[in-house]
Structures are given as structure tokens and as C-alpha cells.
Scaffold this motif. Structure first.
Motif, PDB file in Angstrom:
ATOM      1  N   GLU A 175       0.992  -1.308  -0.169  1.00  0.00           N
ATOM      2  CA  GLU A 175      -0.035  -0.008  -0.086  1.00  0.00           C
ATOM      3  C   GLU A 175       0.769   1.291  -0.031  1.00  0.00           C
ATOM      4  N   LEU A 176       0.643   2.201  -0.934  1.00  0.00           N
ATOM      5  CA  LEU A 176       1.558   3.219  -1.106  1.00  0.00           C
ATOM      6  C   LEU A 176       0.770   4.514  -1.535  1.00  0.00           C
ATOM      7  N   LEU A 177       1.414   5.514  -1.507  1.00  0.00           N
ATOM      8  CA  LEU A 177       0.908   7.014  -1.965  1.00  0.00           C
ATOM      9  C   LEU A 177       2.050   7.553  -2.745  1.00  0.00           C
ATOM     10  N   GLN A 178       1.426   7.843  -3.950  1.00  0.00           N
ATOM     11  CA  GLN A 178       2.362   8.460  -4.873  1.00  0.00           C
ATOM     12  C   GLN A 178       2.257   9.757  -5.316  1.00  0.00           C
ATOM     13  N   LEU A 179       2.985  10.629  -5.324  1.00  0.00           N
ATOM     14  CA  LEU A 179       2.979  12.069  -5.727  1.00  0.00           C
ATOM     15  C   LEU A 179       3.815  12.539  -6.633  1.00  0.00           C
TER      16      LEU A 179
END
Length: 243
Positions: free
Chosen positions: A113-117
Motif C-alpha cells: 500500500e503506497l501513496l505516490q505524488l
């Protein structure tokens, strides 16, 4: 001015191997009124299934930040980097004049699970580069911990007793994380004319006593130099100080 963007307002897609939610226009989703917030161009909330991921693909003229929330993400690029980023770590990739990379879940049993910006850089034609940085919110609860910054003075401020420094980015911004305990509050102040982007990773919080933010809700804040976030139940927060 505070404008809340609820988690359910995001565009969500399920590809089987990838479950993703887009906070801004991305891929096949395009909304001319929702393409960016200052230099923040992409904010994707991804879950990747075991042994799946993104094959080699190219990026140019973009600063890409990935925050792993759970599991592991393997990165490989044409610069020769091959790394694994875990929860408690962040990676920054400067695409610059062009770089190809892959992002895969190396686990045979657990999803990542990750957030990519994605951020537009403060100049074009940069030399591609890659960096990882670690942080420890458990030992620095109830405070803003800078994990990515483009400000020269922020590095020293971000050095805790463990000596960990935030990753460097080619833009006048700082990305903070915070683990806020139940009943606690945090304030943030910035110079006039700047923006704040707040995202609730886990838990819930109230902004300035009036705007309720639940898990995965976001707030885009302009024309405001000070913000207070309070939680009754506890929250893991992200705040980005943007030009």
C-alpha cells in the motif's frame, strides 16, 4: 480558505492487480478543473497485489515521491538503482531529462500500500536521480516530521536524534508526516501566499475546529497562514507546504 475533498470523491479503479484512487486528473481520467494544486500534479493512493506491479516505463520533467504505508515496493531504474522501500521509508525520483523505472511488489503473499505524488520541478533539464530516506513517527509523535523537502534550511530542522534527514526535492516545498495521539492537536504556520495540502492517512481530524476530515479525506488550503488540526481518536497525517 479550506476546501475539503472527500475520499469518496476520488476516481477509483480496480484493475485486479491494482486498486487505485486518483485525487487529480490522471491516466484516462481528466477533469480540466482538477489538474493540479500549485506544483502538486498527481496524488495516487495505490494497493498492488503480490508479485505484481508496473513494468519499465518512462518519465520526464517530474519529481516523483512515493510513501510506502504497508508492505514493500521494489524499484529498479535505468540509472542502475535496485532498491526495496518499506513502511517508514520514502523515495524521491527526479525524472529530469528522462528515466525509465519499474515498481513491483516483491512479496508472494502480501499486498503493498503506497501513496505516490508527482510534483512539477522548479526547473527543467535536471539530471535524473533517485534517493530514499527513512523516518520514525513512533519516536516523534505529535509533531510534524519533514520527510521530503526542497528547502536548504529544512534539512537541519528535520534531523532528529537519530540523524535521519529528509529526502531532497527540486521544488520549494516540504512534505511532513505526523502521528497524532488521541486528544492532541498540531498547528502549522506558513508565509503569506503559500498553499497547504492536508491528507488523512489513517484516523480522523478536525481542521480549525470546523472542517471534519476522515480517513483518506484531503483539504486544499489557500489564503491562510495558520492551520490547527485536532483529533479525538488519533490520526496519521500528511501536510505539504506548497508555493
Amino acid at each position: 480558505m479550506i476546501k475539503v475533498h472527500g475520499a469518496l470523491a476520488r476516481i477509483t479503479r480496480n484493475f485486479g492487480w491494482l486498486y487505485t484512487s486518483h485525487s487529480f486528473s490522471f491516466g484516462g481520467y481528466f477533469d480540466p478543473g482538477n489538474t493540479e494544486f500549485g506544483p502538486l500534479r498527481v496524488f495516487n493512493d495505490d494497493r498492488v497485489q503480490p508479485l505484481k506491479g508496473f513494468d519499465f516505463h518512462k518519465h520526464e520533467e517530474m519529481e516523483i515521491v512515493t510513501v510506502v504505508l504497508r508492505g514493500e515496493l521494489q524499484h529498479e531504474d535505468t540509472l542502475g538503482n535496485k532498491t526495496v522501500t518499506r513502511a517508514g521509508e520514502v523515495q524521491r525520483m527526479t525524472a529530469g531529462t528522462g528515466i525509465e523505472h519499474s515498481e513491483t511488489n516483491p512479496s508472494a503473499s502480501e499486498e503493498v500500500e503506497l501513496l505516490q505524488l508527482w510534483f512539477t520541478p522548479n526547473e527543467e533539464g535536471l539530471t535524473p536521480s533517485y534517493e530514499q530516506a527513512a523516518y520514525d513517527l513512533d519516536s516523534r509523535k505529535n509533531e510534524w516530521v519533514p520527510v521530503v523537502t526542497g528547502r536548504p534550511g529544512e534539512s537541519a530542522a528535520g534531523d532528529g536524534d537519530d540523524g535521519v534527514k529528509p529526502a531532497r526535492i527540486h521544488q520549494d516545498l516540504t512534505l511532513y508526516l505526523a502521528e497524532l495521539e488521541p486528544g492532541q492537536a498540531l498547528t502549522f504556520s506558513q508565509k503569506p501566499g503559500r498553499r497547504m495540502y492536508v491528507f488523512v492517512i489513517e484516523g480522523s481530524a478536525t481542521a480549525d475546529g470546523a472542517y471534519k476530515l476522515s480517513r483518506r479525506d484531503a483539504a486544499r488550503i489557500t489564503e491562510q497562514e495558520r492551520l490547527e488540526l485536532h483529533t479525538e481518536t488519533g490520526a496519521r497525517l500528511m501536510l505539504i507546504d506548497l508555493p
